[in-house]
Design a protein around this motif. Sequence first.
Motif, mmCIF file in Angstrom:
data_model
loop_
_atom_site.group_PDB
_atom_site.id
_atom_site.type_symbol
_atom_site.label_atom_id
_atom_site.label_comp_id
_atom_site.label_asym_id
_atom_site.label_seq_id
_atom_site.Cartn_x
_atom_site.Cartn_y
_atom_site.Cartn_z
ATOM 1 N N LEU A 226 53.376 74.058 49.032
ATOM 2 C CA LEU A 226 54.544 74.890 48.837
ATOM 3 C C LEU A 226 55.817 74.080 49.063
ATOM 4 O O LEU A 226 55.918 73.351 50.044
ATOM 5 N N CYS A 227 56.776 74.210 48.140
ATOM 6 C CA CYS A 227 58.112 73.648 48.355
ATOM 7 C C CYS A 227 59.134 74.735 48.028
ATOM 8 O O CYS A 227 58.798 75.914 48.024
ATOM 9 N N ARG A 228 60.362 74.377 47.763
ATOM 10 C CA ARG A 228 61.397 75.374 47.506
ATOM 11 C C ARG A 228 61.137 76.136 46.218
ATOM 12 O O ARG A 228 61.217 77.357 46.183
ATOM 13 N N SER A 229 60.864 75.388 45.122
ATOM 14 C CA SER A 229 60.754 76.045 43.823
ATOM 15 C C SER A 229 59.516 75.637 43.030
ATOM 16 O O SER A 229 59.344 76.076 41.898
ATOM 17 N N GLY A 230 58.661 74.798 43.594
ATOM 18 C CA GLY A 230 57.456 74.383 42.885
ATOM 19 C C GLY A 230 57.601 73.076 42.147
ATOM 20 O O GLY A 230 56.862 72.827 41.196
ATOM 21 N N VAL A 231 58.518 72.218 42.550
ATOM 22 C CA VAL A 231 58.699 70.914 41.913
ATOM 23 C C VAL A 231 58.176 69.798 42.823
ATOM 24 O O VAL A 231 57.297 69.024 42.427
ATOM 25 N N ARG A 232 58.704 69.700 44.046
ATOM 26 C CA ARG A 232 58.213 68.667 44.974
ATOM 27 C C ARG A 232 56.739 68.859 45.287
ATOM 28 O O ARG A 232 56.010 67.888 45.498
ATOM 29 N N SER A 233 56.298 70.115 45.305
ATOM 30 C CA SER A 233 54.893 70.370 45.613
ATOM 31 C C SER A 233 53.970 69.832 44.523
ATOM 32 O O SER A 233 52.822 69.491 44.806
ATOM 33 N N ILE A 234 54.451 69.712 43.292
ATOM 34 C CA ILE A 234 53.649 69.089 42.230
ATOM 35 C C ILE A 234 53.464 67.605 42.533
ATOM 36 O O ILE A 234 52.350 67.079 42.467
ATOM 37 N N ALA A 235 54.543 66.918 42.873
ATOM 38 C CA ALA A 235 54.446 65.496 43.206
ATOM 39 C C ALA A 235 53.532 65.289 44.415
ATOM 40 O O ALA A 235 52.706 64.374 44.438
ATOM 41 N N ALA A 236 53.655 66.158 45.402
ATOM 42 C CA ALA A 236 52.822 66.050 46.606
ATOM 43 C C ALA A 236 51.359 66.342 46.281
ATOM 44 O O ALA A 236 50.456 65.690 46.814
ATOM 45 N N ALA A 237 51.100 67.312 45.382
ATOM 46 C CA ALA A 237 49.724 67.623 44.981
ATOM 47 C C ALA A 237 49.104 66.443 44.243
ATOM 48 O O ALA A 237 47.924 66.138 44.431
ATOM 49 N N LYS A 238 49.896 65.778 43.414
ATOM 50 C CA LYS A 238 49.393 64.593 42.719
ATOM 51 C C LYS A 238 49.030 63.498 43.714
ATOM 52 O O LYS A 238 47.983 62.848 43.585
ATOM 53 N N ARG A 239 49.884 63.298 44.713
ATOM 54 C CA ARG A 239 49.592 62.270 45.718
ATOM 55 C C ARG A 239 48.337 62.633 46.510
ATOM 56 O O ARG A 239 47.487 61.783 46.767
ATOM 57 N N ALA A 240 48.220 63.886 46.905
ATOM 58 C CA ALA A 240 47.034 64.323 47.648
ATOM 59 C C ALA A 240 45.776 64.108 46.814
ATOM 60 O O ALA A 240 44.748 63.661 47.330
ATOM 61 N N THR A 241 45.870 64.387 45.526
ATOM 62 C CA THR A 241 44.734 64.188 44.619
ATOM 63 C C THR A 241 44.380 62.710 44.537
ATOM 64 O O THR A 241 43.200 62.341 44.571
ATOM 65 N N ASP A 242 45.398 61.853 44.467
ATOM 66 C CA ASP A 242 45.166 60.403 44.458
ATOM 67 C C ASP A 242 44.424 59.953 45.717
ATOM 68 O O ASP A 242 43.687 58.964 45.688
ATOM 69 N N LEU A 243 44.628 60.690 46.807
ATOM 70 C CA LEU A 243 43.977 60.362 48.080
ATOM 71 C C LEU A 243 42.580 60.977 48.189
ATOM 72 O O LEU A 243 41.935 60.867 49.225
ATOM 73 N N GLY A 244 42.126 61.646 47.120
ATOM 74 C CA GLY A 244 40.786 62.209 47.106
ATOM 75 C C GLY A 244 40.692 63.641 47.597
ATOM 76 O O GLY A 244 39.588 64.140 47.845
ATOM 77 N N LEU A 245 41.818 64.326 47.707
ATOM 78 C CA LEU A 245 41.830 65.707 48.182
ATOM 79 C C LEU A 245 41.959 66.680 47.020
ATOM 80 O O LEU A 245 42.383 66.304 45.927
ATOM 81 N N VAL A 246 41.600 67.932 47.247
ATOM 82 C CA VAL A 246 41.736 68.988 46.243
ATOM 83 C C VAL A 246 43.034 69.722 46.557
ATOM 84 O O VAL A 246 43.147 70.388 47.594
ATOM 85 N N ALA A 247 44.019 69.570 45.681
ATOM 86 C CA ALA A 247 45.352 70.106 45.956
ATOM 87 C C ALA A 247 45.886 70.901 44.780
ATOM 88 O O ALA A 247 45.798 70.472 43.630
ATOM 89 N N TYR A 248 46.446 72.061 45.102
ATOM 90 C CA TYR A 248 47.058 72.952 44.123
ATOM 91 C C TYR A 248 48.547 73.102 44.421
ATOM 92 O O TYR A 248 48.965 73.082 45.585
ATOM 93 N N ASN A 249 49.317 73.302 43.393
ATOM 94 C CA ASN A 249 50.735 73.617 43.505
ATOM 95 C C ASN A 249 50.894 75.138 43.522
ATOM 96 O O ASN A 249 50.271 75.836 42.739
ATOM 97 N N ILE A 250 51.768 75.636 44.405
ATOM 98 C CA ILE A 250 52.080 77.062 44.416
ATOM 99 C C ILE A 250 53.276 77.289 43.495
ATOM 100 O O ILE A 250 54.374 76.782 43.749
ATOM 101 N N LEU A 251 53.037 78.035 42.429
ATOM 102 C CA LEU A 251 54.097 78.345 41.468
ATOM 103 C C LEU A 251 55.254 79.069 42.155
ATOM 104 O O LEU A 251 55.037 79.850 43.075
ATOM 105 N N GLU A 252 56.448 78.795 41.705
ATOM 106 C CA GLU A 252 57.679 79.448 42.163
ATOM 107 C C GLU A 252 58.152 78.996 43.539
ATOM 108 O O GLU A 252 59.277 79.265 43.919
ATOM 109 N N GLY A 253 57.300 78.345 44.319
ATOM 110 C CA GLY A 253 57.706 77.866 45.630
ATOM 111 C C GLY A 253 58.072 78.977 46.598
ATOM 112 O O GLY A 253 57.690 80.129 46.439
#
Length: 137
Positions: free
Chosen positions: A83-110
């Motif tokens: 979760l971030c403010r509007s669902g933008v930073r959380s996408i970048a963070a989800a991608k990084r978490a995925t790169d680290l081997g984790l299962v990560a989803y972005n929460i729409l709308e933040g």
Amino acid sequence: MSEPVGEKGYAGDVTPEQAAAWMASGEAVLVDVRSDAEREWVGYVPGAVPLAWKQWPGMVPNPGFDDGIRAAGEGGRKKLVLLCRSGVRSIAAAKRATDLGLVAYNILEGFEGNPDDSGHRGMLGGWRKRGLPWKQN
């Protein structure tokens, strides 16, 4: 835990309501990737793991993010909803978490949703607008 990585580079997007349900059932851990200042001044989700993707001032990358996200995901045993403010930073963070081997989803709308025609947040969607649990200091 292994789920397919979507075309976006992370597990996918979920609504605030779906994320709240997964969090309540213990199926996922909610990670709030907003800055400490945002959580302090705007509000926070009780039970969420506070872990800034970028930190105030200057919005510089958090050097402790990788270790923190691994800990939050229990080394891959827990699904993450970010979760971030509007669902933008959380996408970048989800991608990084995925790169680290984790299962990560972005929460729409933040947490606050998109700005309305007047440039104000909190009126068009978001965790808070949808009446999900949150607190403010």
